[in-house]
Scaffold this motif. Structure first.
Motif, PDB file in Angstrom:
ATOM      1  N   THR A  19       0.827  -1.211   0.000  1.00  0.00           N
ATOM      2  CA  THR A  19       0.000   0.000   0.000  1.00  0.00           C
ATOM      3  C   THR A  19       0.857   1.254   0.000  1.00  0.00           C
ATOM      4  N   VAL A  20       1.880   1.292   0.838  1.00  0.00           N
ATOM      5  CA  VAL A  20       2.763   2.459   0.899  1.00  0.00           C
ATOM      6  C   VAL A  20       3.410   2.712  -0.461  1.00  0.00           C
ATOM      7  N   VAL A  21       3.927   1.673  -1.087  1.00  0.00           N
ATOM      8  CA  VAL A  21       4.588   1.849  -2.387  1.00  0.00           C
ATOM      9  C   VAL A  21       3.577   2.253  -3.463  1.00  0.00           C
ATOM     10  N   ALA A  22       2.400   1.654  -3.456  1.00  0.00           N
ATOM     11  CA  ALA A  22       1.386   1.997  -4.459  1.00  0.00           C
ATOM     12  C   ALA A  22       0.959   3.461  -4.334  1.00  0.00           C
ATOM     13  N   LEU A  23       0.748   3.923  -3.118  1.00  0.00           N
ATOM     14  CA  LEU A  23       0.357   5.323  -2.920  1.00  0.00           C
ATOM     15  C   LEU A  23       1.503   6.270  -3.230  1.00  0.00           C
ATOM     16  N   MET A  24       2.719   5.858  -2.865  1.00  0.00           N
ATOM     17  CA  MET A  24       3.899   6.666  -3.193  1.00  0.00           C
ATOM     18  C   MET A  24       4.027   6.821  -4.706  1.00  0.00           C
ATOM     19  N   ALA A  25       3.823   5.755  -5.441  1.00  0.00           N
ATOM     20  CA  ALA A  25       3.937   5.793  -6.903  1.00  0.00           C
ATOM     21  C   ALA A  25       2.948   6.775  -7.519  1.00  0.00           C
ATOM     22  N   GLN A  26       1.817   6.965  -6.857  1.00  0.00           N
ATOM     23  CA  GLN A  26       0.810   7.907  -7.354  1.00  0.00           C
ATOM     24  C   GLN A  26       1.100   9.343  -6.924  1.00  0.00           C
ATOM     25  N   GLY A  27       2.038   9.496  -6.015  1.00  0.00           N
ATOM     26  CA  GLY A  27       2.354  10.833  -5.520  1.00  0.00           C
ATOM     27  C   GLY A  27       1.405  11.316  -4.447  1.00  0.00           C
ATOM     28  N   LEU A  28       0.682  10.397  -3.819  1.00  0.00           N
ATOM     29  CA  LEU A  28      -0.254  10.774  -2.764  1.00  0.00           C
ATOM     30  C   LEU A  28       0.480  10.920  -1.442  1.00  0.00           C
ATOM     31  N   THR A  29       0.469  12.112  -0.901  1.00  0.00           N
ATOM     32  CA  THR A  29       1.097  12.350   0.401  1.00  0.00           C
ATOM     33  C   THR A  29       0.166  13.177   1.288  1.00  0.00           C
ATOM     34  N   ALA A  43      12.749   3.091   5.477  1.00  0.00           N
ATOM     35  CA  ALA A  43      13.771   3.853   4.762  1.00  0.00           C
ATOM     36  C   ALA A  43      14.265   3.076   3.546  1.00  0.00           C
ATOM     37  N   GLU A  44      14.464   1.789   3.701  1.00  0.00           N
ATOM     38  CA  GLU A  44      14.945   0.968   2.586  1.00  0.00           C
ATOM     39  C   GLU A  44      13.877   0.805   1.504  1.00  0.00           C
ATOM     40  N   VAL A  45      12.625   0.625   1.912  1.00  0.00           N
ATOM     41  CA  VAL A  45      11.534   0.487   0.941  1.00  0.00           C
ATOM     42  C   VAL A  45      11.384   1.770   0.125  1.00  0.00           C
ATOM     43  N   VAL A  46      11.393   2.905   0.795  1.00  0.00           N
ATOM     44  CA  VAL A  46      11.239   4.183   0.091  1.00  0.00           C
ATOM     45  C   VAL A  46      12.444   4.444  -0.814  1.00  0.00           C
ATOM     46  N   THR A  47      13.636   4.132  -0.342  1.00  0.00           N
ATOM     47  CA  THR A  47      14.827   4.310  -1.175  1.00  0.00           C
ATOM     48  C   THR A  47      14.743   3.433  -2.418  1.00  0.00           C
ATOM     49  N   HIS A  48      14.401   2.187  -2.232  1.00  0.00           N
ATOM     50  CA  HIS A  48      14.287   1.258  -3.365  1.00  0.00           C
ATOM     51  C   HIS A  48      13.225   1.732  -4.352  1.00  0.00           C
ATOM     52  N   ALA A  49      12.047   2.079  -3.832  1.00  0.00           N
ATOM     53  CA  ALA A  49      10.944   2.501  -4.691  1.00  0.00           C
ATOM     54  C   ALA A  49      11.226   3.833  -5.379  1.00  0.00           C
ATOM     55  N   ALA A  50      12.093   4.654  -4.795  1.00  0.00           N
ATOM     56  CA  ALA A  50      12.413   5.957  -5.388  1.00  0.00           C
ATOM     57  C   ALA A  50      12.944   5.822  -6.804  1.00  0.00           C
ATOM     58  N   PRO A  65      11.345  12.965  -6.260  1.00  0.00           N
ATOM     59  CA  PRO A  65      10.482  13.941  -5.578  1.00  0.00           C
ATOM     60  C   PRO A  65       9.383  13.274  -4.748  1.00  0.00           C
ATOM     61  N   LYS A  66       8.803  12.216  -5.272  1.00  0.00           N
ATOM     62  CA  LYS A  66       7.777  11.490  -4.509  1.00  0.00           C
ATOM     63  C   LYS A  66       8.396  10.848  -3.281  1.00  0.00           C
ATOM     64  N   ALA A  67       9.558  10.255  -3.448  1.00  0.00           N
ATOM     65  CA  ALA A  67      10.232   9.604  -2.327  1.00  0.00           C
ATOM     66  C   ALA A  67      10.600  10.619  -1.250  1.00  0.00           C
ATOM     67  N   TRP A  68      11.068  11.766  -1.656  1.00  0.00           N
ATOM     68  CA  TRP A  68      11.469  12.785  -0.694  1.00  0.00           C
ATOM     69  C   TRP A  68      10.280  13.214   0.172  1.00  0.00           C
ATOM     70  N   ALA A  69       9.122  13.354  -0.440  1.00  0.00           N
ATOM     71  CA  ALA A  69       7.909  13.703   0.320  1.00  0.00           C
ATOM     72  C   ALA A  69       7.563  12.597   1.318  1.00  0.00           C
ATOM     73  N   VAL A  70       7.718  11.343   0.891  1.00  0.00           N
ATOM     74  CA  VAL A  70       7.432  10.216   1.771  1.00  0.00           C
ATOM     75  C   VAL A  70       8.456  10.151   2.909  1.00  0.00           C
ATOM     76  N   PHE A  71       9.717  10.389   2.604  1.00  0.00           N
ATOM     77  CA  PHE A  71      10.740  10.387   3.648  1.00  0.00           C
ATOM     78  C   PHE A  71      10.412  11.394   4.750  1.00  0.00           C
ATOM     79  N   ARG A  72       9.961  12.568   4.364  1.00  0.00           N
ATOM     80  CA  ARG A  72       9.619  13.588   5.368  1.00  0.00           C
ATOM     81  C   ARG A  72       8.492  13.103   6.269  1.00  0.00           C
TER      82      ARG A  72
END
Length: 88
Positions: A27-37, A59-66, A72-79
């Motif tokens: 779910t986190v990766v799917a929403l991240m891919a859409q840019g939903l934050t 941190a590893e999941v977001v880095t990988h998915a980035a 830019p999407k990953a950076w928003a998720v990291f915050r």
């Protein structure tokens, strides 16, 4: 009805097919891919933490998915993740 009864009632409860932890990762990766934050994304990050995703794992999941979703999407998720896992 579809959201509450089907998605969160039936689909999320099928732990024999996929654990809550794994569903949270998907779910986190799917929403991240859409840019939903938005707040719904914050809810899913919080749920991921409750479902056992560690600070290091998110941190590893977001880095990988980035590399697939975009920095830019990953950076928003990291915050957002930093706020949620910050006390760990």
């Amino acid at each position: 009805e579809l959201n509450d009864d089907v998605l969160f009632g039936e689909v999320w409860s099928r732990e024999g097919q996929l654990s809550l932890r794994d569903r949270s990762l998907v779910t986190v990766v799917a929403l991240m891919a859409q840019g939903l934050t938005d707040e719904s994304f914050r809810y899913h990050l919080t749920t991921a933490k409750k479902n056992g995703i560690t600070k290091e794992e998110i941190a590893e999941v977001v880095t990988h998915a980035a590399f697939y979703c975009g920095w830019p999407k990953a950076w928003a998720v990291f915050r957002m993740a930093k706020d949620i896992w910050g006390e760990d």
